[in-house]
Each structure stands twice: as C-alpha cells, then as structure tokens.
Design an enzyme around this catalytic site. Structure first.
Site, PDB file in Angstrom:
ATOM      1  N   PHE A 230      20.526   8.466  46.719  1.00  0.00           N
ATOM      2  CA  PHE A 230      21.927   8.633  47.142  1.00  0.00           C
ATOM      3  C   PHE A 230      22.875   7.655  46.461  1.00  0.00           C
ATOM      4  O   PHE A 230      24.049   7.927  46.311  1.00  0.00           O
ATOM      5  CB  PHE A 230      22.050   8.509  48.670  1.00  0.00           C
ATOM      6  CG  PHE A 230      21.579   7.189  49.207  1.00  0.00           C
ATOM      7  CD1 PHE A 230      20.234   6.982  49.465  1.00  0.00           C
ATOM      8  CD2 PHE A 230      22.469   6.158  49.456  1.00  0.00           C
ATOM      9  CE1 PHE A 230      19.780   5.766  49.954  1.00  0.00           C
ATOM     10  CE2 PHE A 230      22.040   4.935  49.946  1.00  0.00           C
ATOM     11  CZ  PHE A 230      20.685   4.743  50.191  1.00  0.00           C
TER      12      PHE A 230
ATOM     13  N   TYR B 144      19.966 -28.421  45.162  1.00  0.00           N
ATOM     14  CA  TYR B 144      18.914 -27.419  44.950  1.00  0.00           C
ATOM     15  C   TYR B 144      18.006 -27.333  46.168  1.00  0.00           C
ATOM     16  O   TYR B 144      17.620 -26.254  46.603  1.00  0.00           O
ATOM     17  CB  TYR B 144      18.083 -27.747  43.697  1.00  0.00           C
ATOM     18  CG  TYR B 144      17.142 -26.614  43.349  1.00  0.00           C
ATOM     19  CD1 TYR B 144      17.570 -25.576  42.531  1.00  0.00           C
ATOM     20  CD2 TYR B 144      15.860 -26.556  43.887  1.00  0.00           C
ATOM     21  CE1 TYR B 144      16.741 -24.513  42.250  1.00  0.00           C
ATOM     22  CE2 TYR B 144      15.020 -25.494  43.609  1.00  0.00           C
ATOM     23  CZ  TYR B 144      15.458 -24.467  42.782  1.00  0.00           C
ATOM     24  OH  TYR B 144      14.633 -23.407  42.513  1.00  0.00           O
TER      25      TYR B 144
ATOM     26  N   ARG C 295      25.129  10.918  54.619  1.00  0.00           N
ATOM     27  CA  ARG C 295      23.905  10.538  55.299  1.00  0.00           C
ATOM     28  C   ARG C 295      23.216  11.833  55.701  1.00  0.00           C
ATOM     29  O   ARG C 295      23.360  12.301  56.824  1.00  0.00           O
ATOM     30  CB  ARG C 295      24.194   9.656  56.526  1.00  0.00           C
ATOM     31  CG  ARG C 295      24.338   8.169  56.219  1.00  0.00           C
ATOM     32  CD  ARG C 295      23.083   7.591  55.671  1.00  0.00           C
ATOM     33  NE  ARG C 295      23.160   6.176  55.338  1.00  0.00           N
ATOM     34  CZ  ARG C 295      22.809   5.685  54.135  1.00  0.00           C
ATOM     35  NH1 ARG C 295      22.473   6.484  53.155  1.00  0.00           N
ATOM     36  NH2 ARG C 295      22.817   4.405  53.911  1.00  0.00           N
TER      37      ARG C 295
ATOM     38  N   LYS D  93      26.425  -7.537  57.710  1.00  0.00           N
ATOM     39  CA  LYS D  93      26.946  -6.718  58.815  1.00  0.00           C
ATOM     40  C   LYS D  93      27.424  -7.644  59.946  1.00  0.00           C
ATOM     41  O   LYS D  93      28.499  -8.183  59.855  1.00  0.00           O
ATOM     42  CB  LYS D  93      25.888  -5.743  59.302  1.00  0.00           C
ATOM     43  CG  LYS D  93      24.970  -5.154  58.212  1.00  0.00           C
ATOM     44  CD  LYS D  93      25.603  -4.073  57.366  1.00  0.00           C
ATOM     45  CE  LYS D  93      24.794  -3.635  56.154  1.00  0.00           C
ATOM     46  NZ  LYS D  93      23.465  -3.156  56.298  1.00  0.00           N
TER      47      LYS D  93
ATOM     48  N   PHE E 250      15.209   3.701  57.969  1.00  0.00           N
ATOM     49  CA  PHE E 250      16.398   3.293  57.234  1.00  0.00           C
ATOM     50  C   PHE E 250      16.032   3.304  55.759  1.00  0.00           C
ATOM     51  O   PHE E 250      14.907   2.977  55.389  1.00  0.00           O
ATOM     52  CB  PHE E 250      16.929   1.926  57.671  1.00  0.00           C
ATOM     53  CG  PHE E 250      18.221   1.591  56.978  1.00  0.00           C
ATOM     54  CD1 PHE E 250      19.387   2.252  57.324  1.00  0.00           C
ATOM     55  CD2 PHE E 250      18.262   0.669  55.951  1.00  0.00           C
ATOM     56  CE1 PHE E 250      20.580   1.997  56.644  1.00  0.00           C
ATOM     57  CE2 PHE E 250      19.446   0.418  55.267  1.00  0.00           C
ATOM     58  CZ  PHE E 250      20.613   1.075  55.612  1.00  0.00           C
ATOM     59  N   THR E 251      16.997   3.686  54.930  1.00  0.00           N
ATOM     60  CA  THR E 251      16.742   3.921  53.502  1.00  0.00           C
ATOM     61  C   THR E 251      15.978   2.782  52.816  1.00  0.00           C
ATOM     62  O   THR E 251      14.873   2.978  52.316  1.00  0.00           O
ATOM     63  CB  THR E 251      18.078   4.161  52.786  1.00  0.00           C
ATOM     64  OG1 THR E 251      18.973   3.097  53.123  1.00  0.00           O
ATOM     65  CG2 THR E 251      18.693   5.480  53.221  1.00  0.00           C
TER      66      THR E 251
ATOM     67  N   ASP F 133      14.637  -4.925  63.134  1.00  0.00           N
ATOM     68  CA  ASP F 133      15.718  -4.927  62.157  1.00  0.00           C
ATOM     69  C   ASP F 133      16.980  -5.273  62.940  1.00  0.00           C
ATOM     70  O   ASP F 133      17.592  -4.424  63.579  1.00  0.00           O
ATOM     71  CB  ASP F 133      15.839  -3.550  61.489  1.00  0.00           C
ATOM     72  CG  ASP F 133      16.936  -3.526  60.431  1.00  0.00           C
ATOM     73  OD1 ASP F 133      17.839  -4.386  60.490  1.00  0.00           O
ATOM     74  OD2 ASP F 133      16.905  -2.654  59.555  1.00  0.00           O
TER      75      ASP F 133
HETATM   76  C1  LIG Z   1      22.254  -2.758  55.442  1.00  0.00           C
HETATM   77  C2  LIG Z   1      21.005  -2.595  56.159  1.00  0.00           C
HETATM   78  C3  LIG Z   1      19.790  -3.020  55.613  1.00  0.00           C
HETATM   79  C4  LIG Z   1      19.654  -3.555  54.207  1.00  0.00           C
HETATM   80  O1  LIG Z   1      20.347  -4.732  54.035  1.00  0.00           O
HETATM   81  P1  LIG Z   1      21.068  -5.123  52.659  1.00  0.00           P
HETATM   82  O2  LIG Z   1      21.738  -6.417  52.963  1.00  0.00           O
HETATM   83  O3  LIG Z   1      22.018  -4.027  52.315  1.00  0.00           O
HETATM   84  O4  LIG Z   1      19.998  -5.282  51.641  1.00  0.00           O
HETATM   85  C5  LIG Z   1      18.652  -2.869  56.402  1.00  0.00           C
HETATM   86  N1  LIG Z   1      18.700  -2.331  57.622  1.00  0.00           N
HETATM   87  C6  LIG Z   1      19.840  -1.907  58.171  1.00  0.00           C
HETATM   88  C7  LIG Z   1      19.848  -1.321  59.542  1.00  0.00           C
HETATM   89  C8  LIG Z   1      21.039  -2.009  57.462  1.00  0.00           C
HETATM   90  O5  LIG Z   1      22.173  -1.564  58.007  1.00  0.00           O
END
Ligand SMILES: *Cc1c(COP(=O)(O)O)cnc(C)c1O
Length: 461
Positions: free
Chosen positions: A453, A76, A386, A262, A128-129, A219
């Site tokens: 979306f 843990y 998009r 990613k 970004f969304t 980011d």
């Molecule tokens: C995917 C992504 C996020 C969000 O991350 P999640 O792991 O999907 O929550 C934030 N910023 C960028 C540029 C992304 O591609």
C-alpha cells in the site's frame, strides 16, 4: 426550572505558531495524483491541503516539548535524556526494562526476531501491517482471533477490539501451545476502525496465556486512547484516571512496543519495554546491531527528551477528550449527509465504508483506493486506503487477501487541525458522495513485494 443549556467544550491549548497551507486548483491536483499513481502515499505533501493521511509523527508538539529539544544531551553513551525517558517508561507503562528504537516497527522487528522460531504461530486481535510483516519475516504464521463483530462495520459493540477467547482456545488446541510464539493485543485496533478492547477481556486473555505458559505482548502505540474508551465505557473505571487505567492495562502484559509517533506526540521514536529480563537482555544486545547503542536506539538525545515529556502529556484527560472529541465531531457532521462509516467512531480516525460508498465497484478494482483518490481530487484532503491493498497477498497462495472491511481512513494528527478544517473535509466528502455513481475504479500497475500500500501505483479504468 432552569433551562438545560448545551455546553460546548474546546481544546485545552491555544496556537502559538502557524504553518501555512498551500491551496491548489483541481487541474493541479489531477496532475499531482496522476504522477503519484493514484496512491495518496506517493503525493508530495506540498500538493496536499488538509493532511489526514496518518496521525503518525504528524502531531503538534507542545511548547514544553519544544523547550525540551534544547536540553538534548547528545552524548554517544548514557545521555541524561535516556535515563529520564526510562524513568517515565517505568512510571507510565510500569515496565522495568526498556530499549529505545527509532520507531515502532524497529521494536516489532526485534521482538519478532527474539520471540519467534520459524514455523510458529502468533495470535492477535486483527493484524497491523508492519507488525504482521515482521512476524512473517521471522517465520511465523499470524492468526487473527479478534471477535467477529470487529469485521462488521455497522456492529455497535463497544469493545470491537476484544479477542474471541474461544478462537484463541481453538488455536491452542489445533497447533499446540508449544507452537505459539506469543499472543499480542493492540488497542484501539487500527485496522478494525480504531476499536478498543476491554479490561474484562484482557484479564481473560491474560489468564488463558498464563495458564498455558504463553507470553502476552501489547502493541501500546495508542494505549491512552484505549484507556480513554475504558474510562467512558467499562463499568468500574469511570472514576479512574487515564494514567491509572494505562498502568493497569500494562500490568497484564509481559512486554510492549510503542510507536512514539502516535500517543507520545513526537515526530519520531519508538519503545520496547518489558518485565522479562531475558527478552530485555536479548533486545539490548540486538539494538546495537540495528538501531544504535542501547541508550539511544537510533534517536538523538533531544528526541528522547521530547518523548519523555510527551508521555507526561499523553495521560492528560482533557487532551485525549479533545482529540477523540474532534474525531467524533467529524463523524457526526458526516452523519448529516448519510455517509457510510464504521461504527462506533474510532479513537484516532473516521473510517469511511468504501464498499457501501461505492457499491457498484468490485473489490478487485480497489474501491477504497479509488475513494481516497476522489476525495483528494475534490479538495486536496489526503486520506488513505485500509482495504484490499493494505491487506496484501496470502503468503502461501499468492492471491489477494479479501478483507471484509474496505475502508478509507481519515486520520487526525493530534493538536494540528481546527474544527473549520474538519468542516471543509466533510463538505468535500459529501460532494464526492453526491457524484459517487460516476466514479470508476483503478487497476494496479506496479506492486511492491512488502507493504504494497505504501508504494503501489494505479491507473484509472
Ligand atoms: C504506527 C503503528 C505501528 C508502527 O510504528 P512506526 O512508528 O510507524 O514504525 C505499529 N502498530 C501500530 C498500532 C501503529 O499504529
């Protein structure tokens, strides 16, 4: 004279395990798409042949990463995988403090809560969304300060992810620097078509923020791809390694968040890292409310091990070259059919220009959403919208945001598909292009409040 012979390159790995794909008939796809409300996010993956919806968590892990899963220390508290991951965060991102999260948006949630007071502003290189929704929920207004070139799908600027310094200065002047919660940069910029920023631009932004005592956040979700473009396009960086460039990029920021799904080539995971001790302490405290103890943040020990190992692989030049090379290959094949696309080709995806592809459709009938549906119907290839659907509504007026870019994204999971899969995808898009005049738009019949979306539903006109 020796003749110049073209030398092809290939991936620096081979396939050890395969996963069968289901191939469907058009009549089955018609049924599946109708059930999914013409939203590719609502399709069952079983009904998809080649899945280019996203590169998020859909990557193939290496044998080294899979082997790491067996070494999960599921204590843990204080798992050994956490400390290994923390060491790698310091090594590759150069940030001393780190909190793990279950994915990127969890880090965005926390950083928005920590840095934003209601009524403040956040400036960034396009939105970004998930990032913007967390900033808005924390009470901020997001202001896009990306260069104008980024909003033009045909502009060949090599760094369309750059911030327009004048726009940033103007914003500082207009609202006052005390009202700026922080400035952030993403790279490459997903919503602009996977376009990188340059170090030259980053240095200017960083200097301006420092001068005004404003934090600059990163980011870093696709940071190694941005580093690759810098190596290929920016003077003085040709001979540097991806790891060196990544470290330099991070050195200009106060902190960063990462969706490990990613660059790190894992299926789940996120990172919040900073050099700001105060922010770190807040985040370490907050993570126990939302995610889990600060030494696992919603992850299993084995997940953190796979992340730490993925980090070692993400800086491998040949890996990124093969990844971006695959995207370029797709773009070059589509070019042969004159398919309208965003240029230059992005790092993680090819973006079809739906406005030019379906010029007879108004933006109100969702051209990109329509195009993604048509491609799926033709071949079972799944892409995503998009454009106007992703852009959502204006928080104040409640009207649709009308983005200049109305795009369909074909996103390539890392190390998953072959060149032959890409050929099939290209042929399908060419087929849809051939019959584009017959395509009619969609109407939205269900609209969720946030990030519409993902779950919106449509009907054919
Ligand atoms: C995917 C992504 C996020 C969000 O991350 P999640 O792991 O999907 O929550 C934030 N910023 C960028 C540029 C992304 O591609």
């Amino acid at each position: 004279m020796t003749k110049l012979i073209k030398r092809s390159w290939a991936e620096p790995f081979k396939i050890k395990m395969v996963e069968p794909l289901k191939m469907t008939f058009r009549i089955e796809r018609e049924k599946a798409l109708k059930e999914a409300g013409y939203n590719t996010f609502l399709l069952r993956s079983e009904d998809v042949y080649i899945d280019l919806l996203t590169d998020s968590g859909t990557n193939a892990m290496s044998d080294y990463q899979w082997a790491g899963l067996m070494l999960g220390d599921e204590a843990y508290a204080g798992s050994k995988n956490f400390y290994y991951l923390w060491d790698n965060v310091k090594k590759y991102y150069g940030m001393p403090y780190f909190v793990p999260t279950h994915q990127g948006r969890a880090a965005e949630h926390m950083i928005s809560k920590i840095l934003i007071k209601p009524g403040e502003y956040v400036a960034g290189n396009m939105y970004f969304t998930t990032t913007r929704v967390h900033q808005e929920l924390a009470g901020a207004t997001f202001v896009d300060v990306i260069i104008d070139e980024a909003h033009d799908s045909q502009n060949l600027h090599p760094f369309k992810g750059n911030i327009d310094i004048q726009k940033l200065k103007d914003l500082f002047k207009k609202v006052g620097t005390k009202k700026i919660a922080y400035v952030y940069m993403a790279g490459p910029v997903n919503m602009a078509g996977g376009q990188p920023f340059s170090i030259t631009n980053l240095k200017e932004v960083s200097a301006l923020c420092k001068k005004n005592n404003i934090q600059l956040w990163f980011d870093a979700t696709r940071a190694t791809e941005n580093a690759y473009f810098i190596k290929m396009r920016e003077k003085g960086y040709e001979k540097k390694t991806i790891a060196q460039i990544l470290k330099e990029i991070c050195s200009y920021f106060d902190g960063l968040w990462v969706s490990a799904k990613k660059d790190l080539m894992v299926n789940i995971g996120g990172i919040l890292a900073t050099r700001n001790k105060h922010v770190f302490e807040e985040a370490r405290n907050m993570v126990v409310i939302y995610e889990g103890l600060h030494t696992y943040g919603g992850l299993a020990g084995r997940d953190m091990e796979a992340m730490a190992r993925g980090m070692e692989e993400m800086v491998c030049f040949d890996n990124i070259k093969a990844r971006i090379g695959q995207v370029e290959y797709c773009g070059k094949q589509l070019e042969k059919y004159d398919i309208p696309m965003v240029r230059p080709f992005g790092g993680h995806a090819i973006f079809l220009d739906a406005k030019a592809f379906l010029p007879h459709l108004k933006q109100d009938v969702f051209p990109a959403q329509t195009l993604a549906s048509e491609i799926y119907l033709d071949s079972g290839v799944r892409s995503m919208e998009r454009g106007i659907v992703s852009a959502g509504r204006n928080a104040e007026t409640g009207k649709h945001n009308y983005p200049n870019l109305e795009l369909v994204r074909l996103t390539f999971p890392r190390r998953v598909y072959t060149q032959a899969h890409i050929d099939v995808t290209v042929e399908s898009i060419a087929e849809v292009y051939e019959h584009r005049k017959k395509v009619k738009g969609l109407v939205m019949v269900y609209e969720p409040k946030y990030l519409r979306f993902f779950q919106a539903r449509f009907k054919k006109i």
